[in-house]
Enzyme design. Structure first.
Site, mmCIF file in Angstrom:
data_model
loop_
_atom_site.group_PDB
_atom_site.id
_atom_site.type_symbol
_atom_site.label_atom_id
_atom_site.label_comp_id
_atom_site.label_asym_id
_atom_site.label_seq_id
_atom_site.Cartn_x
_atom_site.Cartn_y
_atom_site.Cartn_z
ATOM 1 N N ASP A 48 2.645 51.460 -25.751
ATOM 2 C CA ASP A 48 1.504 52.263 -26.228
ATOM 3 C C ASP A 48 1.460 53.662 -25.633
ATOM 4 O OD1 ASP A 48 0.655 51.399 -23.701
ATOM 5 O OD2 ASP A 48 -1.364 50.812 -24.353
ATOM 6 N N SER A 147 -6.676 42.550 -19.510
ATOM 7 C CA SER A 147 -7.489 43.713 -19.802
ATOM 8 C C SER A 147 -8.945 43.588 -19.415
ATOM 9 C CB SER A 147 -7.406 43.961 -21.298
ATOM 10 O OG SER A 147 -7.172 45.272 -21.501
ATOM 11 N N SER A 148 -9.182 42.905 -18.305
ATOM 12 C CA SER A 148 -10.574 42.776 -17.857
ATOM 13 C C SER A 148 -11.163 44.155 -17.583
ATOM 14 C CB SER A 148 -10.646 41.907 -16.601
ATOM 15 O OG SER A 148 -9.768 42.412 -15.621
ATOM 16 N N ASP A 192 -5.461 48.546 -25.035
ATOM 17 C CA ASP A 192 -6.487 47.616 -24.577
ATOM 18 C C ASP A 192 -7.836 47.915 -25.230
ATOM 19 O OD1 ASP A 192 -4.390 46.986 -23.025
ATOM 20 O OD2 ASP A 192 -5.193 47.861 -21.187
ATOM 21 N N LYS A 236 -4.555 46.969 -11.053
ATOM 22 C CA LYS A 236 -4.081 48.297 -11.457
ATOM 23 C C LYS A 236 -4.707 49.388 -10.605
ATOM 24 C CE LYS A 236 -4.045 48.135 -16.123
ATOM 25 N NZ LYS A 236 -4.651 48.982 -17.067
HETATM 26 C C1 GLA Z 1 -1.674 47.913 -19.361
HETATM 27 C C2 GLA Z 1 -2.219 49.180 -20.002
HETATM 28 C C3 GLA Z 1 -1.902 49.212 -21.494
HETATM 29 C C4 GLA Z 1 -0.423 48.949 -21.743
HETATM 30 C C5 GLA Z 1 0.044 47.704 -20.985
HETATM 31 C C6 GLA Z 1 1.525 47.493 -21.076
HETATM 32 O O1 GLA Z 1 -2.355 46.800 -19.808
HETATM 33 O O2 GLA Z 1 -3.606 49.256 -19.816
HETATM 34 O O3 GLA Z 1 -2.314 50.442 -22.027
HETATM 35 O O4 GLA Z 1 0.329 50.073 -21.379
HETATM 36 O O5 GLA Z 1 -0.302 47.781 -19.619
HETATM 37 O O6 GLA Z 1 1.906 47.202 -22.375
#
Ligand code: GLA
Length: 477
Positions: A48, A147-148, A192, A236
């Site tokens: 992305d 994606s929390s 996300d 992250k």
């Molecule tokens: C994380 C980022 C996304 C994407 C993924 C890997 O979740 O938030 O935007 O880059 O890593 O696909």
């Protein structure tokens, strides 16, 4: 909606508990309820931020809030779980961020993003925005690749909008929140936030960027998606952030070198700002012409700063300034072994093709083919993009041996969850086998400390769910 009505009429126990807690903390009686789902990415990893497509789905795990508007500029958010306490801040032109890793940065990111947007468009002055009180609860595994964090950012945006009676288009909000999330320090793409907002019951979403487009693809009946958490946390906000940002930086540098290669070959300027721009239509070239340049644009060895600088006709310092600066003003630690540009480029371009093939495979009911593509994606994430880890490799291998048609890491990687495709009538035996082999055996013998990270069931089915929104009318029978 009156809070007593919410408490007495809902049959959703999480909403009821949240509303009871809200009524103990705040005096307001007029509230609204909002939910924002996590997502699992079926395929299209680390594409992305290159402007290349992804194929995720919003899931039936979410972050929920009970919220009421305030008549001042304060935002107050309590977590349902007392251990996380509460956060508060004021709506102002520039909201100062909290320390890296502080959960208060997620709502701040959303609010700041909306303030900036309204300032740029002249639509609303931040002075005219009021704050809100909220209590939240989440059942999306944290730091687990579901994606929390983006779900929380999106939820916070909905709370600010809801509290101020503003409606925004979901697509616009998705792009806006993708940009806004850089406030917390990630240089991510837009998958996300788009998945979280545009989710559709029973469907996966093929998402293209620039401009944002969504194609809804039904998951063939008889098959289901199982998420399994490695229990290795990859927040992250910590070392995974450097690793993640390094991939995005490597892709940007690879793109710059490829642009140079096209310009050298054709002696004209090409509109290439991301790998996703390399299409026949955009470049006005045939596939064969593009492939010819791409075949020799990058070598397979490590790239050092000096070499990159000399190709780009910049000083090494200028390369660092242009490509390696992070949001907090720090620079990426230069990898002593150099940059792996060809490998990252190769992953992204092949993953892009796998996404396109996956959509066609699912649309034509070729589930087996889709499973193979998922496996290939995992191998490329492991070998070319190097975003997997031992636990993800072991767990996906166990899943394949336990009957998954395909199994791969999902999300940013370096830990977190896997996603597997299973025939529905085999799902119970599948889950038992994976539990026995990974959690009760592999982890016990090799990394028992990770078992402490389990909160709730680490392996579960997920269903494609609707996107985020304010829940209306759920409480009235
Ligand atoms: C994380 C980022 C996304 C994407 C993924 C890997 O979740 O938030 O935007 O880059 O890593 O696909």
């Amino acid at each position: 909606m009156n809070i007593d009505m919410v408490i007495s009429k809902t049959n959703d126990q999480r909403v009821k508990n949240l509303a009871i807690k809200f009524s103990k903390i705040f005096d307001e009686t007029e509230v609204f309820v909002a939910r924002s789902p996590g997502r699992t990415n079926l395929i299209g990893e680390h594409t992305d931020y290159n402007g290349c497509p992804v194929f995720p789905m919003a899931v039936d795990r979410d972050i929920l809030a009970v919220c009421s508007p305030r008549d001042d500029k304060k935002v107050v958010i309590y977590d349902y779980n007392d251990a996380y306490g509460y956060k508060e801040f004021f709506i102002q032109k520039e909201i100062p961020s909290s320390a890296t890793g502080d959960w208060g940065n997620y709502p701040k990111a959303a609010v700041q993003g909306l303030i900036n947007y309204y300032a740029q468009t002249g639509k609303i002055k931040f002075d005219n925005l009021n704050g809100f009180n909220a209590v939240i609860t989440s059942n999306i595994p944290a730091a687990g690749g579901m994606s929390s964090s983006s779900a929380f950012v999106v939820l916070s945006a909905l709370l600010l909008l809801g509290a101020n009676n503003i409606n925004e288009d979901k697509k616009l909000l998705a792009s806006l929140m993708a940009k806004s999330e850089t406030y917390v320090g990630t240089q991510g793409g837009g998958m996300d936030q788009a998945a979280c907002l545009m989710g559709l019951n029973n469907h996966a979403l093929k998402i293209d960027f620039n401009p944002l487009r969504v194609r809804e693809v039904i998951i063939p009946s008889g098959y289901c998606i199982v998420v399994a958490d490695t229990l290795k946390k990859a927040p992250k906000t910590e070392s995974a952030l450097q690793n993640y940002n390094r991939r995005s930086i490597e892709c940007k540098i690879a793109t710059a070198l490829i642009k140079k290669a096209f310009e050298k070959e054709y002696e004209r300027i090409f509109p290439i700002t991301a790998l996703g721009d390399i299409t026949c239509e955009r470049l006005g070239l045939s596939e064969a012409e593009i492939d010819k340049v791409l075949d020799s644009a990058l070598h397979k060895n490590f790239y050092y700063l000096d070499e990159i600088a000399s190709i780009l006709k910049l000083s090494p310092d200028a390369v660092i300034q242009k490509y390696c600066k992070m949001k907090d003003g720090q620079y990426l630690d230069m990898p002593p072994e150099g940059f792996k540009l060809y490998q990252r480029f190769y992953h992204v371009m092949t993953e892009w093709k796998r996404v396109e093939k996956s959509v066609l495979a699912l649309e034509s009911g070729n589930v087996k083919k889709f499973g193979q593509l998922m496996n290939d994606s995992h191998f490329s994430c492991r070998d070319n993009h190097e975003v997997s880890c031992k636990e993800l490799d072991v767990l996906t291998e166990i899943a394949r041996n336990a009957g998954a048609l395909g199994s791969r890491m999902t999300g940013a990687g370096f830990g977190g969850c896997t996603v597997s495709l299973i025939k529905i009538d085999k799902v119970m035996t599948f889950i038992e086998k994976v539990k026995a082999k990974y959690y009760d055996s592999y982890l016990v013998n090799n990394a028992p400390e990770l078992l402490k990270n389990a909160s709730g069931d680490p392996i579960f089915m997920v269903y494609p769910a609707d996107g985020a929104g304010i829940i209306k009318g759920f409480e009235l029978e």
